[in-house]
Scaffold this motif. Structure first.
Motif, short mmCIF file in Angstrom:
data_model
loop_
_atom_site.label_atom_id
_atom_site.label_comp_id
_atom_site.label_asym_id
_atom_site.label_seq_id
_atom_site.Cartn_x
_atom_site.Cartn_y
_atom_site.Cartn_z
N GLU A 156 -5.66 7.45 -2.93
CA GLU A 156 -5.73 6.07 -2.44
C GLU A 156 -5.87 5.06 -3.57
OE1 GLU A 156 -4.95 5.13 0.52
OE2 GLU A 156 -4.97 7.08 1.51
N HIS A 162 0.83 -1.22 0.00
CA HIS A 162 0.00 0.00 0.00
C HIS A 162 0.86 1.27 0.00
CE1 HIS A 162 -3.74 2.26 1.15
NE2 HIS A 162 -2.83 3.10 1.63
N HIS A 190 1.69 4.59 -2.78
CA HIS A 190 1.77 6.04 -2.53
C HIS A 190 3.16 6.57 -2.91
CE1 HIS A 190 -2.05 6.70 -0.62
NE2 HIS A 190 -1.82 5.90 0.40
N SER A 240 -2.36 3.48 -4.08
CA SER A 240 -1.94 2.59 -3.00
C SER A 240 -2.78 1.31 -2.98
CB SER A 240 -2.05 3.31 -1.66
OG SER A 240 -3.33 3.88 -1.52
ZN ZN Z 1 -3.18 5.20 1.88
#
Ligand code: ZN
Length: 570
Positions: free
Chosen positions: A390, A361, A365, A393
């Motif tokens: 998001e 995740h 990013h 990620s």
């Molecule tokens: Zn995140």
């Protein structure tokens, strides 16, 4: 001669001098106003941009070094400095926004930087003026009060006193009796402090409503949307999107809960069974934290191209701190150090599947910011709004599925099943939190009791499968007390679901055609925050979740996958 690689520990930190900075910014803005050509103003925007990069570089370094070791006295002081300095920076930024928006060369500036920059700073200037400065300090105080109330929470399980964080693994214990006791104790803390939580929330709702009215909004809802930087959809589209969730995701989540119940061999699945997925135990990574990181290198190596270069960079500059340690702050995040072009991944590994999820995740990013910082000229375009941020990620968690047996060995099928099932089950919960906040801020005069009642009603709509086993507090609608976003970052929560819906599309794509998917994913990362949400979706070749039917289309292949797995054998 080979150039020596500078590692994070050698990055230089220097506290900015606020007086110096203030006069520098004042001068820049004055020259900007007097400029006689668009080019002159463009250069000044770039100068301002560089100054902001310097500041953010120092802020990130101080934050990371403080979080890594909260007992370090030097960075403790620096951390306090930044807490106090940030509101001042916000007021500089507001001055900057006002000046740039009023430029007599606006057309030329838009041509150079794109329209989105102006949309962004227009929103920034809408959500702040001096009349709410005091209210914002008060808002921060109330949010801190909430964090503190949760952090000091102690409960007893099995005669042993522990913090709410320490109870978490017990809430998923293999032993149903312990699980029940741990969950009752955990929510018991919120129940025992119901007046305190009610009071903090009540004051926050009224304060935010007051701020919204001062700024000319009808209520806090649109102000919150503006704060989140949402420029191309409104509460109306979000309501339609939640309706799609109700129709197309809620039945799937209920079915998954039924399967969990049957898998575990229970007559009834109670709320305290929620986190316990398999009688054989949940999937765990095999090997030490070090081995997880080594496997990470192997994985990104095989993913190839830009991802290999990116991960090599992270590794050689030591831009990770992932081991849990004494005096290290809890949590996981990715931040960015502009002047070193360095993302930084912060985590606290704990030996569960969370470690692999955090690594994939946060790498998503990190890869996004690493990519966009190479392509985007201005700092405003580095990070997208949270709905889009998001996507990178959560999609990375799915794109890397092919390598999960490196980490989980025999448990990898189990991990994948619970990963994607968890994604689906999460969406109705996200919709619950979101709809609740709309009701709350559209009706700020509601009493705390009415609010909790409203929460329970919405919860029953989106999560009809939850059985609270007669727990009075949860039956009264108290679950949201534990959701920090409701207190700290109102209206943020729906972003996770929007991104999840997009990540599920990337999951499907990467199974169909990995090579092309990686190209599209890179394009999306390169774009950073240079475009609003819906335009970023176009770059990522993703369906717009607000269009009727989009959610159904997204979950269909997921249902197909879930139905093919014999989960009783896992
Ligand atoms: Zn995140």
């Amino acid at each position: 001669m080979s150039k020596e690689v500078k590692k994070f520990k050698d990055y230089e930190y220097k506290r900015p001098q606020s007086e110096e900075l203030k006069s520098k910014i004042g001068k820049l803005l004055e020259v900007f106003n007097q400029a006689n050509s668009a080019n002159e103003q463009i250069n000044l925007i770039m100068e301002f941009n560089e100054a902001e990069k310097d500041i953010m570089t120092m802020k990130s370094i101080a934050q990371i070094r403080h979080d890594i070791n909260t007992k370090d006295e030097f960075y403790e002081k620096e951390n306090n400095f930044w807490d106090e300095f940030m509101p001042q920076l916000m007021s500089y930024k507001a001055m900057y926004a006002k000046t740039v928006l009023a430029s007599k060369f606006r057309n030329e500036l838009e041509k150079k930087f794109g329209k989105h920059l102006f949309t962004k700073i227009e929103l920034e200037s809408k959500i702040f003026n001096q009349s709410i400065a005091e209210d914002m300090i008060e808002e921060n105080k109330l949010v801190s009060e909430y964090h503190k109330l949760v952090a000091i929470g102690k409960v007893k399980v099995g005669g042993k006193e522990m913090t709410l964080n320490e109870v978490t693994p017990l809430r998923e214990s293999k032993d149903r009796k312990i699980r029940k006791e741990a969950n009752e104790a955990y929510f018991g803390y919120f129940a025992d402090n119901v007046e305190k939580f009610d009071k903090i929330y009540d004051e926050l709702v009224k304060l935010r409503t007051k701020m919204a009215k001062k700024l000319g909004y009808e209520n806090f809802v649109q102000m919150a949307y503006d704060r989140m930087g949402r420029s191309d959809y409104s509460a109306k589209e979000v309501a339609g999107y939640r309706k799609q969730i109700l129709d197309s995701v809620v039945p799937v989540a209920s079915e998954l809960k039924k399967r969990q119940k049957e898998r575990l061999g229970y007559d009834k699945l109670y709320y305290y069974d929620d986190g316990f997925k398999f009688n054989s135990g949940n999937a765990t990574p095999k090997g030490s934290a070090d081995e997880i990181m080594q496997n990470g290198i192997k994985m990104f190596d095989e993913l190839g191209g830009d991802l290999k270069t990116f991960f090599d960079f992270m590794h050689s500059h030591e831009l990770f701190d992932v081991l849990g340690r004494d005096a290290k702050k809890a949590g996981g995040y990715c931040t960015f150090i502009p002047n070193y072009n360095s993302p930084f991944i912060y985590a606290n590994f704990n030996g569960t599947d969370h470690d692999v999820k955090v690594l994939t995740h946060e790498s998503g990013h990190a890869f996004q910011i690493y990519s966009s910082s190479k392509k985007q000229e201005i700092i405003e375009y580095l990070w997208p709004t949270m709905d889009a941020a998001e996507i990178h990620s959560m999609s990375m968690e799915f794109i890397t599925w092919r390598w999960m047996d490196l980490f989980f060995k025999d448990d990898s099928e189990k991990y994948k099943f619970s990963h994607i099932a968890g994604a689906v089950e999460f969406i109705p919960y996200g919709a619950t939190i979101d709809e609740f906040q709309h009701v709350v801020y559209e009706n700020p005069e509601m009493t705390p009791l009415e609010r909790r009642k409203a929460f329970r009603k919405i919860e029953k709509k989106y999560m009809p499968h939850i059985d609270y086993a007669g727990n009075e507090f949860l039956e009264s609608g108290g679950l949201f007390f534990r959701q920090l976003h409701v207190f700290a970052v109102p209206f943020y929560y729906i972003d996770y679901t929007l991104a999840q819906v997009c990540a599920l599309q990337f999951w499907k794509k990467s199974r169909d055609n990995r090579e092309n998917t990686m190209k599209v994913y890179s394009n999306l990362c390169n774009a950073g925050g240079s475009k609003p949400f819906l335009e970023l979706l176009k770059i990522g070749e993703l369906n717009n979740p607000f269009v009727d039917g989009a959610i159904k289309k997204t979950v269909e292949p997921v249902i197909e996958y879930l139905n093919r797995v014999d989960d009783k054998k896992l």
